[in-house]
Enzyme design. Sequence first.
Site, PDB file in Angstrom:
ATOM      1  N   HIS A 177       0.862  -1.207  -0.035  1.00  0.00           N
ATOM      2  CA  HIS A 177       0.178   0.032  -0.156  1.00  0.00           C
ATOM      3  C   HIS A 177       0.999   1.553  -0.004  1.00  0.00           C
ATOM      4  O   HIS A 177       0.681   2.095   0.898  1.00  0.00           O
ATOM      5  CB  HIS A 177      -1.103  -0.022   1.068  1.00  0.00           C
ATOM      6  CG  HIS A 177      -0.401  -0.620   2.496  1.00  0.00           C
ATOM      7  ND1 HIS A 177       0.663  -0.129   3.104  1.00  0.00           N
ATOM      8  CD2 HIS A 177      -0.890  -1.339   3.201  1.00  0.00           C
ATOM      9  CE1 HIS A 177       0.804  -0.794   4.196  1.00  0.00           C
ATOM     10  NE2 HIS A 177      -0.048  -1.600   4.264  1.00  0.00           N
ATOM     11  N   ASP A 249      -5.655  -3.846  -0.062  1.00  0.00           N
ATOM     12  CA  ASP A 249      -5.975  -3.711   1.350  1.00  0.00           C
ATOM     13  C   ASP A 249      -7.284  -3.472   2.187  1.00  0.00           C
ATOM     14  O   ASP A 249      -7.480  -2.793   2.872  1.00  0.00           O
ATOM     15  CB  ASP A 249      -4.954  -2.566   1.779  1.00  0.00           C
ATOM     16  CG  ASP A 249      -4.633  -2.347   3.235  1.00  0.00           C
ATOM     17  OD1 ASP A 249      -4.765  -3.420   3.892  1.00  0.00           O
ATOM     18  OD2 ASP A 249      -4.273  -1.375   3.732  1.00  0.00           O
TER      19      ASP A 249
HETATM   20  C1  NCD Z   1      -5.205  -3.265   8.205  1.00  0.00           C
HETATM   21  C2  NCD Z   1      -6.262  -3.937   9.029  1.00  0.00           C
HETATM   22  O1  NCD Z   1      -7.423  -3.540   9.501  1.00  0.00           O
HETATM   23  O2  NCD Z   1      -5.974  -5.220   9.231  1.00  0.00           O
HETATM   24  N1  NCD Z   1      -5.902  -1.545   8.493  1.00  0.00           N
HETATM   25  C3  NCD Z   1      -5.496  -0.755   7.574  1.00  0.00           C
HETATM   26  O3  NCD Z   1      -6.021   0.333   7.722  1.00  0.00           O
HETATM   27  N2  NCD Z   1      -5.161  -0.909   6.253  1.00  0.00           N
HETATM   28  C4  NCD Z   1      -4.061  -3.412   8.663  1.00  0.00           C
HETATM   29  C5  NCD Z   1      -3.060  -2.867   7.695  1.00  0.00           C
HETATM   30  O4  NCD Z   1      -2.842  -3.580   6.660  1.00  0.00           O
HETATM   31  O5  NCD Z   1      -2.374  -1.835   7.849  1.00  0.00           O
HETATM   32 ZN    ZN Z   2      -3.140  -4.398   4.989  1.00  0.00          ZN
END
Ligand code: NCD
Ligand code: ZN
Length: 349
Positions: A177, A249
């Site tokens: 990401h 993500d």
């Molecule tokens: C992800 C999660 O909720 O598992 N959250 C996020 O904001 N992306 C964890 C992560 O990938 O950082």
């Molecule tokens: Zn993630």
Amino acid sequence: MVRTMRLTLLQPDDWHLHLRDGAALRDVVGHTARHFARAIVMPNLKPPVRTVAEARAYRDRILAALPAGTAFEPLMTLYLTERTTVEEIAAARVSGFVHAVKYYPAGATTNSDAGVSDLDRVRPVFEAMQAHDLPLLVHGEVTDPEVDVFDRERAFVERHLAGIVRDFPALRVVLEHVTTAEGVAFVQQAGRHVAATVTPQHLLWNRGELFRGGLRPHAWCLPVLKREHHRQAVLAAATTGDRFFLGTDSAPHARSAKQSDCGCAGIFSAHAALELYAEAFDAVGRLDRLEAFASERGPDFYGLPRNTRRIALERAEVTVPAELPFGDERLVPMRAGGTLHWRIREDDV
Ligand code: NCD
Ligand code: ZN
């Protein structure tokens, strides 16, 4: 200019996905399996997926949770801790279903407490991953409270990522990401062993979305949304660069967990992922690059075959539900109550 009304592409894969477990898993996995052939499944369960045996059991639960008639291959990952052994890496390589190891700096994001505090302690594991050619997936943010939350990715690239890539030149590394111009520039100047995934929210939104007319908990994710010039850099990389590929993500949390005194980070996008990416690519006139981003560069980097089936995208206005089922609760999906501008057709390719 001729406006593209319809395009076809090889079936896509999602190279960064959170599926959760139990009843929540059963509610979310179908959204991805409906259109995506495979997904790299994140291991940040509670407790995390640390061993090949745990990954096998989780994979079985995912397969059991698939809606009838869907074909979907979960590509499993291990959660790196300071206790991960080199034997586990060797076992992962021969398992056939573990495709990468995920590195969370301890405390960086949701369920990352068991992550790594001291990188020196995992150097032997990186060595083994390099030898076994098992990719390292990086949550690239420092946790140093002195570093501003908007600068944590840039600081991670400077303080840690550059060193990892220098010390383990044959280790395949994915900066997950990617959200900043500095992250993009690092991947671009690195060799072919270094790649990045890109989410729909970091292509479509800048940090203004967090405060649009009020505080927006459903736009809160980690890494946090950034300034417009960073969004532009990420968008340019996704639509032109060679080693940038699709990783949603998609990270579901119950509405109550996000709308609380201390709301969880994560945006759920699996219900409309490809449609949202198509919108971002269309906005800069680069729909011609969507297939490479969604369906080609990911398998090429992971050394897996590309999919063979094709799907079609057509222009259409589709309303997103305000909420979706999520175990005992509900979740609020990306673009909730709003309109998508593309629709996927699997029947008419
Ligand atoms: C992800 C999660 O909720 O598992 N959250 C996020 O904001 N992306 C964890 C992560 O990938 O950082
Ligand atoms: Zn993630």
